[in-house]
Design an enzyme around this catalytic site. Structure first.
Site, PDB file in Angstrom:
ATOM      1  N   ARG A 266       0.818  -1.205   0.000  1.00  0.00           N
ATOM      2  CA  ARG A 266       0.000   0.000   0.000  1.00  0.00           C
ATOM      3  C   ARG A 266       0.856   1.262   0.000  1.00  0.00           C
ATOM      4  O   ARG A 266       0.302   2.366   0.063  1.00  0.00           O
ATOM      5  CB  ARG A 266      -0.886   0.014   1.243  1.00  0.00           C
TER       6      ARG A 266
ATOM      7  N   ARG B 179     -21.323  -3.420   3.673  1.00  0.00           N
ATOM      8  CA  ARG B 179     -20.508  -4.453   4.322  1.00  0.00           C
ATOM      9  C   ARG B 179     -20.445  -4.206   5.826  1.00  0.00           C
ATOM     10  O   ARG B 179     -20.467  -5.144   6.627  1.00  0.00           O
ATOM     11  CB  ARG B 179     -19.094  -4.453   3.716  1.00  0.00           C
TER      12      ARG B 179
ATOM     13  N   ARG C 215     -17.027  -4.379  11.124  1.00  0.00           N
ATOM     14  CA  ARG C 215     -15.839  -3.524  11.002  1.00  0.00           C
ATOM     15  C   ARG C 215     -16.217  -2.070  11.227  1.00  0.00           C
ATOM     16  O   ARG C 215     -16.963  -1.487  10.440  1.00  0.00           O
ATOM     17  CB  ARG C 215     -15.208  -3.701   9.613  1.00  0.00           C
TER      18      ARG C 215
ATOM     19  N   ARG D 290      -9.786   6.789   4.726  1.00  0.00           N
ATOM     20  CA  ARG D 290      -9.105   5.656   4.059  1.00  0.00           C
ATOM     21  C   ARG D 290      -8.860   6.000   2.588  1.00  0.00           C
ATOM     22  O   ARG D 290      -7.810   5.666   2.036  1.00  0.00           O
ATOM     23  CB  ARG D 290      -9.947   4.375   4.205  1.00  0.00           C
TER      24      ARG D 290
END
Ligand code: AMP
Length: 190
Positions: A89, A128, A134, A146
């Site tokens: 990343r 999700r 999460r 993010r």
């Protein structure tokens, strides 16, 4: 060996597609996000450290992440190949991965990005978050952070692989099986 990096923003479908590719091509799927979450669950020191970053949607520091990934690769000496999901990343991680693989006479065959626009990704992540538990998927501000981390630190990794002629992208919008088909066609053309 077939070593593939799945690249793309949070919510692009890397984990979902990795699960299909793993069984189709008999590869080991390594997700650094999953490895961190396992450490958090097991309350390890690494988990505690990672959590402080993940809760904010920030990237975990490079060296910690690289060390964890290398340890994970070591556990599969007989692997036919790896799917790296969520790693590298940063450019430093990409360089460390190359050096590590090179040392073992291994290499990345291709980096494949799953492309989709932010609005769709945010929708997928929030959906999700309803079932994954999460917390980083449940809050739009964290999701946006993010994405900012991605733009700042991860997007430049594309140049790293482009310079090696290993970068490919795929339309990440469509049904799961359509996207698996696009990925498989690309992998088989490598
Ligand atoms: P993911 O499951 O890939 O969405 O990752 C969840 C979170 O884990 C990220 O927002 C980061 O905080 C952390 N993480 C996962 N992979 C990496 C990585 N390669 N480098 C740094 N942080 C990571």
């Amino acid at each position: 060996m077939l070593n593939i990096v799945l690249f793309g923003k949070p919510g692009a479908g890397k984990g979902t597609q990795a699960a299909f590719l793993k069984s189709k091509y008999h590869l080991v799927h390594l997700s650094t996000g999953d490895l961190f979450r396992k450490n958090i669950q097991e309350k390890t020191e690494l988990g505690l450290l990672a959590k402080s970053y993940m809760d904010q949607g920030d990237l975990v520091p490079d060296q910690v992440t690289i060390d964890m990934l290398e340890e994970a690769v070591k556990e599969y000496p007989k692997a036919k190949g790896f799917i790296f999901d969520g790693f590298p990343r940063t450019q430093a991680q990409a360089a460390a991965l190359d050096a590590y693989l090179d040392d073992k006479n291994m290499a990345i065959r291709a980096t494949i990005a799953l492309e989709a626009e932010d609005d769709l990704l945010i929708e997928r992540l929030l959906e999700r978050g309803k079932t994954s538990g999460r917390t980083d998927d449940q809050d739009v501000e964290k999701i946006r952070n993010r994405f900012e981390e991605y733009e700042r630190k991860t997007a430049p990794v594309r140049n790293y692989y482009e310079a090696q002629q290993k970068f490919h992208s795929i339309n990440g919008i469509g049904s799961i099986s359509e996207i698996t088909d696009r990925l498989s066609a690309l992998i088989e053309s490598l």
